[in-house]
Design an enzyme around this catalytic site. Structure first.
Site, PDB file in Angstrom:
ATOM      1  N   TYR A  80      33.068  24.035  27.501  1.00 50.15           N
ATOM      2  CA  TYR A  80      34.502  23.866  27.238  1.00 50.15           C
ATOM      3  C   TYR A  80      35.044  24.883  26.243  1.00 50.15           C
ATOM      4  O   TYR A  80      34.393  25.222  25.275  1.00 50.15           O
ATOM      5  CB  TYR A  80      34.778  22.468  26.678  1.00 50.15           C
ATOM      6  CG  TYR A  80      35.367  21.532  27.710  1.00 50.15           C
ATOM      7  CD1 TYR A  80      36.666  21.701  28.156  1.00 50.15           C
ATOM      8  CD2 TYR A  80      34.626  20.485  28.238  1.00 50.15           C
ATOM      9  CE1 TYR A  80      37.215  20.847  29.104  1.00 50.15           C
ATOM     10  CE2 TYR A  80      35.156  19.626  29.193  1.00 50.15           C
ATOM     11  CZ  TYR A  80      36.459  19.816  29.620  1.00 50.15           C
ATOM     12  OH  TYR A  80      36.998  18.971  30.554  1.00 50.15           O
TER      13      TYR A  80
ATOM     14  N   ASP B 205      31.269  17.350  18.812  1.00 52.29           N
ATOM     15  CA  ASP B 205      31.276  18.820  18.890  1.00 52.29           C
ATOM     16  C   ASP B 205      31.367  19.491  17.535  1.00 52.29           C
ATOM     17  O   ASP B 205      30.923  20.623  17.365  1.00 52.29           O
ATOM     18  CB  ASP B 205      32.433  19.294  19.774  1.00 52.29           C
ATOM     19  CG  ASP B 205      32.065  19.301  21.255  1.00 52.29           C
ATOM     20  OD1 ASP B 205      30.864  19.183  21.567  1.00 52.29           O
ATOM     21  OD2 ASP B 205      32.970  19.442  22.083  1.00 52.29           O
TER      22      ASP B 205
END
Lengths: 673, 673
Positions: A409, A321
């Site tokens: 998320y 990420d």
């Protein structure tokens, strides 16, 4: 006057980072500096976007020694101290190549440039992802697939997914696209349109691979909305309102990017890849009457999120990420009085967009004093005749918070500074699960591995992991430090003089080389600390800071599996490396489609000496996530983290003589507004 | 009216537990009930204190089925529902024997009594400890020893220490006495007078063993004071004042011992041995529009604190803080606005003293809403074109807090209820370390194992452990539950169709018998849950609550070492037993000098069936404590704990439709008082 004070504290105050010039060598680049970098690079390359795209623009940090000597020579508010030269590091995509460019901002010139010849691609920009995500919507075969499913193309939203690396010998900068259905709900991630594989070439900006393999129902919209405005009764639970009153205003002081609070002072930076960065954190020692150094620089270096579904549509979902999507780029604007309490101060942040122009994130970082009702220390003494003693000190801490939303998320990242010297690093997981469509509506129907939990009709929450790797360049009262394992070992008593048969004692083991400091936590009882072997307390203990691990997970993928080769920096929960300015990103500088040849694991295998050296501690917080129905349609925050705690760093309890505030007395109030 | 409301919330309100009668079958005994028990027992035994001493007086809980059917039939505020019969359980010491007496309070008679014939002695009373601790001060050989050391007897304070069990075949109720020097400082525990062994017989109330073996310096007073009034400048760090404002008052409602808040309701009890007890905790499910049961009863069952010094003066220090000293008896009065925030409500508690008369602990328990600045859930959605969505819900929780001070240590015990259904169990360690005197003043001089850390001149902080064992009778939507291990297992991919080589999946394993549920945490990746095998969600998942362990430690003593035989309930971090009203105390009912024949470990070895039964989960929080200088002279709180979290207990996120408070608007204020 008192009225004014009161008014002040209920005003959310936003402190812009836009400064005409920087004030600290670690200050992030300013908007005008981004523009300057852009101008210099485009001129040097005789190009304009999108022929040349800026994939990363960040501060090229001055050498640590330069920063430290600047700090030593600079007095508070003494602007005359000459700042070190100011440079930017740029990765640009140009002519289908990745260019590493160092720009000197004072000389207004490119200092160096080279073409990246290794594997992997730079961080993805929002612009290229937006372009890629739009491509299917005008791509005939995809429109046909949508129609075939009886869906309305105007309600389809697509998103980009990094492709990982699976042993291919040739790589091109590609992204996979997955699409979602938004009719009746904005919660797109829980409504995937499954069975379609779309690959986009980012250089060409076109679909290069397409297949429609199967059709399964899109999970229904009902029950997936999370917006308050779309909810229907019954509502609940009902929570009670409260506000903070700080009659004397906040206890922290902000000077540019430098923050001081209670006994702490530190620099709060920002980077488009890392997010918030804490630098030169020092704590004031009331006995020594000086600030003592604890942390030179700390930030989240990489964030590995592998999903556990090996099928065609899902196997590649093994995200980095930070390196792929930019944990700083993904920072979202914080909502005052919701993401941060009413007594928070906010900072904006800026990064360079794909075209090099500054992009502003409003309220990107908040800072607030946390009054959680905790007890700093206490004791009640009733052994002394005719005397009953109770001493209690309530605790307050300072929190620096960001939220990075990477697609589905939301990661709540907290740095919490405590007056006792402790630094707590917290991560909260919220947002939306990675959902896979399925024909199943009840667990009874499932006779195979579906790689997740059936959360609702046609809805699988896929098993996955979260590994956050923190870079922690601790400088315990100076640069030269060692890493010490204090092993707790059982001693079997063989002599007769004690009625005991055993006890445990400690055996200190100083790590000589990197191999000694690669640690899988939980296998044996051991306390881990970074110490200064050159300085000791009065009784002769070495000054140190201890790592108190919190949430720890060990990878379950085979170590020779491709995602784990790229994510090999999670093979151990702890690494220690000698400080090296170039070793910043645990997953490699070019993480997208990287092949794991530039990870923390690989660096560590050089097995360099780390004893009495400037060292960096790397710690990975890990969570295996088996989704449950409570995580659907939006996930209650799951908290994880760890703590750095002084251990023989101070001669005694550093908050023994804390000055506690007087009880806050309320003003006389005649009415509510 | 508004003014009145505002005034109310800044008034610390104390809710007395003194009620003329009880309102709930699990209400602790009232002061008048203690008096009644006393009268009944003394009459039956034709004795008066101290010939008969009350070592324990507590509620003899009605059978669980009776309590549950009472709950079902009772309507809120319906006082007409007939309460089950009210009984007390008494352990009295009489004629050098321990008597177990059950008293029926309505019938005003002794229902049963028997003499304890097994090993071990009951909980120690404060009175007998006070008497024992005074004995040396008038004991000639001890006065000589004090004089020989050049100390002033008027400044010596002694304290009692349980003696453990080390294989003796005959035991008498004895205590060891250690003395401390208080000249110049109230911090007695850091100033032990070493080298003297004193044993007191509690039945005889006299010194039965005495030896003065060596003389070492008493650590000096300087730097050991923790009282604010005794500190000298420089002071610091300075913390900032703040107060809570709850314009609508607290969000919780208190009705006798029953508390309701947000979506939770539970009963808050108290026991002289256990401390606070949470019972019949249920959470309101807005989808089902009913309260659903989670926890029948939870409390700290035992607290094992073995020290790691095998020498003559220290080997026996292997305390069972609950069974020996009474974790509820040791609860101290909480300081408003310090131990608990300004918005806390307080409860008094009562226990029966050695003479049977009620003893009141003022402000023994506090309850408050915690506004820590946490985020309940959030998401920012920016994938949908022309739409930017951010939804955030700030979190609030409800905390029930007690502090038990067992001699030197202060244990902060929190039960935290979250609207999301999570229950967090927190323990904070503060107070004073167990200190051993030593001739050493610098680490360099030490060539042997000193069993601890040299914290200051002549001052060793001795290595030790803390193990808190929680009793958690979870009733997940009903009594019949199972314990399920969800093991995460690596699957090696052998087929060609996936580019992946591995993934992990879950294998559920239901514990059939107690042996299946004895778990050392951290050895393999597994999620542990108590589920209701008879009820499922719509998609077919079993309703459950998951144990999220926090701080875990494995014992390092040999399992056949005496302290570990008595503390064998810590051999595993998790046990599950079938519900058995008599199995309450993990270290045995008679813990003092117990021989480990009545512990959770022993019960578990019966290996009873636990599948689809009313079961109890036992979880031990463990900390190995290597003291550091920061812990001296008083210890900054070290936090530990764990979490119980719903897992497929709700159909969806239970706080999706939470009703958040309106932002608190401040009243118009003209001046400060």
């Amino acid at each position: 006057m008192k009225l004014a004070l009161l008014f002040l504290i209920f005003t959310v105050f936003s402190l812009s980072t836009i400064a005409s010039t920087y004030e600290h060598p670690l200050d992030p680049l300013t908007p005008s500096e981004f523009n300057l970098v852009r101008t210099i690079v485009l001129k040097a390359y005789k190009a304009s976007p999108p022929k040349l795209t800026f994939q990363y623009i960040g501060l090229d940090e001055p050498d640590k020694s330069i920063v430290l000597s600047w700090l030593l020579s600079s007095k508070p508010n003494n602007k005359s101290t000459k700042l070190p030269r100011r440079r930017a590091f740029v990765i640009a995509r140009f002519n289908k190549q990745s260019h590493e460019i160092i720009v000197d901002l004072s000389k207004r010139s490119v200092v160096s440039s080279k073409v990246h010849s290794g594997h992997g691609f730079p961080m993805l920009t929002f612009d290229e992802q937006d372009v890629a995500a739009e491509l299917p919507l005008s791509y005939k075969p995809f429109i046909d697939s949508v129609n075939k499913r009886g869906l309305n193309i105007s309600q389809v939203v697509c998103s980009t997914f990094s492709v990982g690396w699976y042993g291919e010998t040739k790589s091109k900068p590609t992204q996979k696209i997955q699409c979602f259905y938004t009719e009746g709900s904005v919660n797109l991630y829980v409504r995937p349109v499954e069975g379609i594989t779309i690959v986009v070439d980012l250089d060409e900006r076109k679909v290069v691979e397409y297949s429609d393999r199967f059709k399964i129902p899109v999970p229904k919209a009902e029950g997936t909305e999370y917006r308050a405005s779309k909810q229907k009764p019954p509502f609940g639970p009902t929570l009670n309102g409260a506000a903070f009153v700080q009659p004397n205003g906040p206890g922290f002081k902000i000077n540019g990017h430098s923050i001081s609070w209670a006994n702490w002072e530190f620099h709060l930076g920002y980077d488009v890849r890392a997010g918030s960065m804490i630098s030169v954190a020092s704590i004031f020692d009331i006995q020594q009457q000086r600030y003592r150094r604890v942390l030179y620089r700390g930030y989240i270096s990489e964030f590995f999120v592998p999903y556990m579904d090996p099928t065609a549509d899902w196997f590649f979902k093994t995200y980095l990420d930070s390196g792929e999507f930019g944990f700083g780029q993904s920072i979202v604007s914080l909502v005052p009085s919701a993401d941060c309490p009413t007594n928070a101060a906010f900072f904006d942040a800026h990064y360079g967009g794909e075209d090099g122009k500054p992009v502003k994130i409003t309220n990107a970082i908040c800072v607030f004093e946390k009054y959680a009702g905790d007890i700093m220390w206490r004791h009640t003494e009733s052994e002394i005749p005719n005397e009953e003693i109770t001493e209690v000190r309530p605790d307050v801490s300072l929190v620096v918070r960001t939220v990075s939303t990477v697609g589905n998320y939301d990661y709540i990242i907290d740095w919490e500074f405590k007056p006792s010297g402790s630094i707590k690093l917290g991560v909260g997981l919220s947002g939306i699960l990675g959902i896979k469509g399925t024909p199943y509506t009840h667990v009874n129907q499932i006779k195979e591995d579906v790689f997740g939990t059936l959360l609702a009709e046609n809805t699988i929450g896929v098993h996955h992991d979260h590994y956050l790797t923190y870079y922690l360049d601790l400088d315990i009262d100076g640069e030269d430090n060692s890493f010490v394992k204090t092993n707790l070992e059982t001693v079997k008593i063989t002599y007769e003089s004690s009625p005991r048969k055993s006890y445990w004692t400690v055996v200190h083991e100083t790590a000589k080389t990197e191999a000694d400091a690669r640690i899988k936590l939980g296998l044996k009882p051991s306390e881990l600390a970074v110490i200064n072997p050159n300085k000791e307390t009065k009784p002769g203990n070495k000054l140190g800071y201890r790592l108190f691990p919190g949430t720890v997970a060990h990878p379950l993928l085979l170590s020779d599996d491709y995602p784990q080769i790229r994510g090999a920096f999670t093979n151990y929960n702890v690494f220690v490396t000698p400080y090296n300015k170039s070793e910043k990103w645990a997953g490699g500088l070019y993480a997208d489609q990287g092949r794991g040849d530039d990870t923390l694991m690989v660096w560590s295998l050089r097995n360099r000496s780390i004893e009495n050296k400037d060292i960096v501690l790397w710690h990975t917080v890990g969570i295996h996530h088996v989704p449950c129905q409570e995580d659907f349609p939006i996930m209650p925050t799951l908290n994880a983290g760890f703590e750095l705690r002084p251990t023989n760093f101070f001669e005694t309890n550093p908050v023994l003589k804390t000055t506690q505030p007087k009880p806050v007395r309320m003003p006389k109030c005649t009415s509510q507004p």
